[in-house]
Motif scaffolding. Structure first.
Motif, PDB file in Angstrom:
ATOM      1  N   GLN A  62       0.831  -1.213   0.000  1.00 51.89           N
ATOM      2  CA  GLN A  62       0.000   0.000   0.000  1.00 51.89           C
ATOM      3  C   GLN A  62       0.861   1.256   0.000  1.00 51.89           C
ATOM      4  OE1 GLN A  62      -3.256   0.129   2.726  1.00 51.89           O
ATOM      5  NE2 GLN A  62      -4.185  -1.703   1.873  1.00 51.89           N
ATOM      6  N   HIS A  63       1.937   1.249   0.801  1.00 55.19           N
ATOM      7  CA  HIS A  63       2.844   2.396   0.813  1.00 55.19           C
ATOM      8  C   HIS A  63       3.516   2.561  -0.547  1.00 55.19           C
ATOM      9  CE1 HIS A  63       2.621   3.636   4.992  1.00 55.19           C
ATOM     10  NE2 HIS A  63       2.717   2.365   5.366  1.00 55.19           N
ATOM     11  N   LEU A  64       3.946   1.455  -1.131  1.00 58.46           N
ATOM     12  CA  LEU A  64       4.604   1.512  -2.434  1.00 58.46           C
ATOM     13  C   LEU A  64       3.648   1.989  -3.523  1.00 58.46           C
ATOM     14  CD1 LEU A  64       6.704  -1.751  -2.173  1.00 58.46           C
ATOM     15  CD2 LEU A  64       7.617   0.588  -2.313  1.00 58.46           C
ATOM     16  N   ALA A  65       2.383   1.617  -3.414  1.00 57.20           N
ATOM     17  CA  ALA A  65       1.398   2.079  -4.391  1.00 57.20           C
ATOM     18  C   ALA A  65       1.273   3.606  -4.358  1.00 57.20           C
ATOM     19  CB  ALA A  65       0.041   1.422  -4.129  1.00 57.20           C
ATOM     20  N   LYS A  66       1.281   4.171  -3.164  1.00 56.13           N
ATOM     21  CA  LYS A  66       1.226   5.630  -3.032  1.00 56.13           C
ATOM     22  C   LYS A  66       2.476   6.274  -3.610  1.00 56.13           C
ATOM     23  CE  LYS A  66      -1.807   5.618   0.960  1.00 56.13           C
ATOM     24  NZ  LYS A  66      -1.994   5.935   2.365  1.00 56.13           N
ATOM     25  N   LEU A  67       3.639   5.686  -3.314  1.00 58.04           N
ATOM     26  CA  LEU A  67       4.892   6.222  -3.842  1.00 58.04           C
ATOM     27  C   LEU A  67       4.943   6.084  -5.365  1.00 58.04           C
ATOM     28  CD1 LEU A  67       7.389   4.857  -1.165  1.00 58.04           C
ATOM     29  CD2 LEU A  67       6.681   7.252  -1.492  1.00 58.04           C
ATOM     30  N   ARG A  68       4.343   5.037  -5.875  1.00 58.82           N
ATOM     31  CA  ARG A  68       4.302   4.843  -7.328  1.00 58.82           C
ATOM     32  C   ARG A  68       3.389   5.879  -7.982  1.00 58.82           C
ATOM     33  NH1 ARG A  68       2.300  -0.432 -10.654  1.00 58.82           N
ATOM     34  NH2 ARG A  68       3.173   0.200 -12.641  1.00 58.82           N
ATOM     35  N   LEU A  69       2.234   6.126  -7.393  1.00 57.47           N
ATOM     36  CA  LEU A  69       1.329   7.150  -7.926  1.00 57.47           C
ATOM     37  C   LEU A  69       1.982   8.530  -7.922  1.00 57.47           C
ATOM     38  CD1 LEU A  69      -2.127   6.121  -6.444  1.00 57.47           C
ATOM     39  CD2 LEU A  69      -1.460   6.148  -8.853  1.00 57.47           C
ATOM     40  N   ALA A  70       2.836   8.772  -6.947  1.00 56.98           N
ATOM     41  CA  ALA A  70       3.549  10.050  -6.851  1.00 56.98           C
ATOM     42  C   ALA A  70       4.800  10.062  -7.737  1.00 56.98           C
ATOM     43  CB  ALA A  70       3.935  10.324  -5.397  1.00 56.98           C
ATOM     44  N   ARG A  71       5.020   8.972  -8.451  1.00 58.02           N
ATOM     45  CA  ARG A  71       6.177   8.824  -9.344  1.00 58.02           C
ATOM     46  C   ARG A  71       7.512   8.921  -8.608  1.00 58.02           C
ATOM     47  NH1 ARG A  71       4.160  11.613 -14.953  1.00 58.02           N
ATOM     48  NH2 ARG A  71       2.396  10.214 -15.199  1.00 58.02           N
ATOM     49  N   ILE A  72       7.513   8.433  -7.389  1.00 53.61           N
ATOM     50  CA  ILE A  72       8.746   8.386  -6.602  1.00 53.61           C
ATOM     51  C   ILE A  72       9.430   7.041  -6.802  1.00 53.61           C
ATOM     52  CG2 ILE A  72       9.658   8.383  -4.238  1.00 53.61           C
ATOM     53  CD1 ILE A  72       7.507  10.505  -3.595  1.00 53.61           C
ATOM     54  N   VAL A  73       8.629   5.976  -6.982  1.00 52.06           N
ATOM     55  CA  VAL A  73       9.189   4.663  -7.279  1.00 52.06           C
ATOM     56  C   VAL A  73       8.617   4.155  -8.595  1.00 52.06           C
ATOM     57  CG1 VAL A  73       9.557   4.050  -4.848  1.00 52.06           C
ATOM     58  CG2 VAL A  73       7.449   3.344  -6.003  1.00 52.06           C
ATOM     59  N   ALA A  74       9.341   3.219  -9.193  1.00 47.24           N
ATOM     60  CA  ALA A  74       8.899   2.546 -10.414  1.00 47.24           C
ATOM     61  C   ALA A  74       8.993   1.044 -10.164  1.00 47.24           C
ATOM     62  CB  ALA A  74       9.782   2.951 -11.588  1.00 47.24           C
ATOM     63  N   THR A  75       8.355   0.272 -11.032  1.00 50.87           N
ATOM     64  CA  THR A  75       8.323  -1.175 -10.840  1.00 50.87           C
ATOM     65  C   THR A  75       8.871  -1.910 -12.055  1.00 50.87           C
ATOM     66  OG1 THR A  75       6.096  -1.357 -11.749  1.00 50.87           O
ATOM     67  CG2 THR A  75       6.293  -1.072  -9.363  1.00 50.87           C
ATOM     68  N   ARG A  76       9.254  -3.152 -11.775  1.00 48.93           N
ATOM     69  CA  ARG A  76       9.632  -4.099 -12.824  1.00 48.93           C
ATOM     70  C   ARG A  76       9.098  -5.453 -12.382  1.00 48.93           C
ATOM     71  NH1 ARG A  76      13.526  -7.983 -13.297  1.00 48.93           N
ATOM     72  NH2 ARG A  76      14.561  -7.352 -11.359  1.00 48.93           N
ATOM     73  N   GLN A  77       8.397  -6.123 -13.285  1.00 48.81           N
ATOM     74  CA  GLN A  77       7.833  -7.430 -12.944  1.00 48.81           C
ATOM     75  C   GLN A  77       8.738  -8.519 -13.500  1.00 48.81           C
ATOM     76  OE1 GLN A  77       3.762  -7.532 -12.943  1.00 48.81           O
ATOM     77  NE2 GLN A  77       3.629  -9.650 -12.294  1.00 48.81           N
ATOM     78  N   ASP A  78       8.972  -9.533 -12.665  1.00 46.84           N
ATOM     79  CA  ASP A  78       9.747 -10.707 -13.066  1.00 46.84           C
ATOM     80  C   ASP A  78       8.938 -11.921 -12.633  1.00 46.84           C
ATOM     81  OD1 ASP A  78      11.682 -12.487 -13.874  1.00 46.84           O
ATOM     82  OD2 ASP A  78      13.057 -12.054 -12.212  1.00 46.84           O
ATOM     83  N   GLY A  79       8.154 -12.454 -13.556  1.00 42.85           N
ATOM     84  CA  GLY A  79       7.244 -13.547 -13.219  1.00 42.85           C
ATOM     85  C   GLY A  79       6.182 -13.044 -12.264  1.00 42.85           C
ATOM     86  N   GLN A  80       6.063 -13.703 -11.118  1.00 44.83           N
ATOM     87  CA  GLN A  80       5.079 -13.305 -10.106  1.00 44.83           C
ATOM     88  C   GLN A  80       5.587 -12.189  -9.197  1.00 44.83           C
ATOM     89  OE1 GLN A  80       1.970 -14.380  -9.769  1.00 44.83           O
ATOM     90  NE2 GLN A  80       2.098 -15.832 -11.445  1.00 44.83           N
TER      91      GLN A  80
END
Length: 121
Positions: A62-80
């Motif tokens: 949930q915290h990371l989702a907020k940081l992602r919406l604020a464009r402070i963090v980005a994601t990379r998916q590797d499988g699951q």
């Protein structure tokens, strides 16, 4: 008018002041600050971050989702697995500077002002 002239974002009347306040608001949470510190040097999975900040993976997500919406963090998916990284160096610098400022509240000379000692040869 000079259309090529860039607006300085660091002026008191800058249009970016309100956005900066939103960034500070986003960082006004100890868990989010700890997440940013954990992500300074590498990307990490949610579970690894949860272990580092001693929170449940669901809470960290949930915290990371907020940081992602604020464009402070980005994601990379590797499988699951989803890995998080800082979007740029600014959040890390901002958090580091806030910690340096916090060290000043303790009195004396903060650790970040101590000169580095030369290694004896």
């Amino acid at each position: 008018m000079n259309a090529d002239k860039q607006v300085c974002g660091r002026e008191a009347d800058s249009q970016f002041v309100e956005l900066a306040v939103e960034v500070f608001s986003m960082l006004a949470d100890a868990t989010r600050v700890r997440l940013i510190l954990a992500l300074r040097d590498e990307e990490l999975s949610v579970n690894h971050l949860a272990d580092i900040v001693d929170k449940s993976p669901a809470a960290v997500s949930q915290h990371l989702a907020k940081l992602r919406l604020a464009r402070i963090v980005a994601t990379r998916q590797d499988g699951q697995r989803v890995f998080y990284r800082l979007e740029n160096e600014h959040a890390s610098r901002l958090v580091s500077d806030a910690i340096f400022q916090a060290e000043h509240t303790l009195g004396g000379t903060p650790r970040h002002h101590h000169p580095t000692r030369e290694v004896s040869k």
